[in-house]
Design an enzyme around this catalytic site. Structure first.
Site, PDB file in Angstrom:
ATOM      1  N   CYS A   1       0.886   9.574   1.009  1.00 11.09           N
ATOM      2  CA  CYS A   1       0.485   9.375   2.325  1.00 11.09           C
ATOM      3  C   CYS A   1      -0.915  10.246   2.325  1.00 11.09           C
ATOM      4  O   CYS A   1      -0.774  11.520   2.164  1.00 11.09           O
ATOM      5  CB  CYS A   1       1.287   9.679   3.534  1.00 11.09           C
ATOM      6  SG  CYS A   1       0.418   9.098   4.858  1.00 11.09           S
TER       7      CYS A   1
ATOM      8  N   CYS B   1      -0.176  12.765   5.862  1.00  5.71           N
ATOM      9  CA  CYS B   1       1.004  13.744   5.762  1.00  5.71           C
ATOM     10  C   CYS B   1       1.588  14.051   4.316  1.00  5.71           C
ATOM     11  O   CYS B   1       2.400  14.955   4.247  1.00  5.71           O
ATOM     12  CB  CYS B   1       1.933  13.227   6.827  1.00  5.71           C
ATOM     13  SG  CYS B   1       3.033  11.965   6.197  1.00  5.71           S
TER      14      CYS B   1
ATOM     15  N   CYS C   1       4.121   4.568   6.995  1.00  4.17           N
ATOM     16  CA  CYS C   1       4.622   5.790   6.318  1.00  4.17           C
ATOM     17  C   CYS C   1       5.784   6.254   7.475  1.00  4.17           C
ATOM     18  O   CYS C   1       5.396   6.385   8.721  1.00  4.17           O
ATOM     19  CB  CYS C   1       3.715   6.996   6.313  1.00  4.17           C
ATOM     20  SG  CYS C   1       4.350   8.749   6.092  1.00  4.17           S
TER      21      CYS C   1
ATOM     22  N   CYS D   1       4.621  10.009   9.371  1.00  3.69           N
ATOM     23  CA  CYS D   1       3.560  10.003  10.594  1.00  3.69           C
ATOM     24  C   CYS D   1       3.036   8.783  10.858  1.00  3.69           C
ATOM     25  O   CYS D   1       2.182   8.551  11.826  1.00  3.69           O
ATOM     26  CB  CYS D   1       2.363  10.747   9.570  1.00  3.69           C
ATOM     27  SG  CYS D   1       1.691   9.714   8.591  1.00  3.69           S
TER      28      CYS D   1
ATOM     29  N   CYS E   1       1.712  -4.705  -0.519  1.00  2.00           N
ATOM     30  CA  CYS E   1       0.188  -4.791  -0.761  1.00  2.00           C
ATOM     31  C   CYS E   1      -0.314  -3.667   0.236  1.00  2.00           C
ATOM     32  O   CYS E   1      -0.303  -3.693   1.339  1.00  2.00           O
ATOM     33  CB  CYS E   1      -0.238  -6.258  -0.172  1.00  2.00           C
ATOM     34  SG  CYS E   1      -1.967  -6.698  -0.423  1.00  2.00           S
TER      35      CYS E   1
END
Length: 201
Positions: A118, A121, A167, A170, A190
């Site tokens: 990510c 984070c 995510c 976060c 995707c």
């Protein structure tokens, strides 16, 4: 046609050109000013989007080694803090649920072994081992690295029912998951390149 008519036409053309150029310059300057004001407004924004608390995710080393589940605090920041950390493009996509243009992201054609984390984070999200060439112009995977590290939510923002992928730590917008992927899952995650950073192993 008299000479005075020719002179008048030339003067009219010059004035028209001048007005057009001045108008064009003013339009460009206006758009630039609006962009700057919008950016500075976001940078100063104290609006917070996210849910405080804790979440259990699975940690991974950059080489893909599974370090096990760990309960960690969720990452919640103001829009201004996210904008300063991410820059405009990743902020618009990861924090505002925008979508990058197909074939424009840095990792849609990345085929090296490694992990995708990510961009907000650093949570490990996907592995190159489940990446496949979908022909869509976005990085596509048939499974996440750990189901605990993502959240799937219903999204009807375009007037059609889709499944958004975020995510878990976060709540960054990553992309969407579809049911037209390859075996063994039949899924196509995707994702947006701008929401992730690739770590080569």
């Amino acid at each position: 046609m008299f000479d005075s008519d020719v002179d008048r036409d030339e003067k009219t053309n010059k004035v028209t050109r001048r007005v057009f150029l001045a108008g064009s310059a003013a339009t460009v300057a206006s758009f630039a000013a609006i962009r700057m004001l919008k950016s500075s407004g976001v940078e100063a924004s104290t609006a917070v989007h996210g849910t405080p608390g804790e979440v259990t995710i699975v940690n991974f080393r950059d080489d893909g080694t599974n370090l096990g589940a760990q309960t960690v605090p969720k990452i919640v920041k103001t829009d201004g803090a996210w904008y300063r950390q991410l820059g405009k493009n990743s902020f618009d996509i990861a924090r505002q649920a925008d979508t990058e243009m197909p074939y424009s992201g840095v990792s849609w054609h990345e085929h090296s072994p490694g992990l995708y984390r990510c961009v907000c984070c650093d949570t490990a999200l996907f592995s190159s081992q489940t990446k496949f060439e979908s022909g869509t112009g976005w990085p596509s995977f048939w499974a996440p690295l750990a189901k605990e590290n993502i959240v799937e939510k219903s999204d009807a923002s375009l007037g059609i029912e889709r499944t958004e992928v975020q995510c878990a730590r976060c709540e960054a917008h990553l992309g969407h998951v579809f049911t037209d992927g390859p075996e063994p899952t039949g899924l196509r995650y995707c994702m947006n390149s701008a929401s992730m950073r690739f770590i080569k192993s």
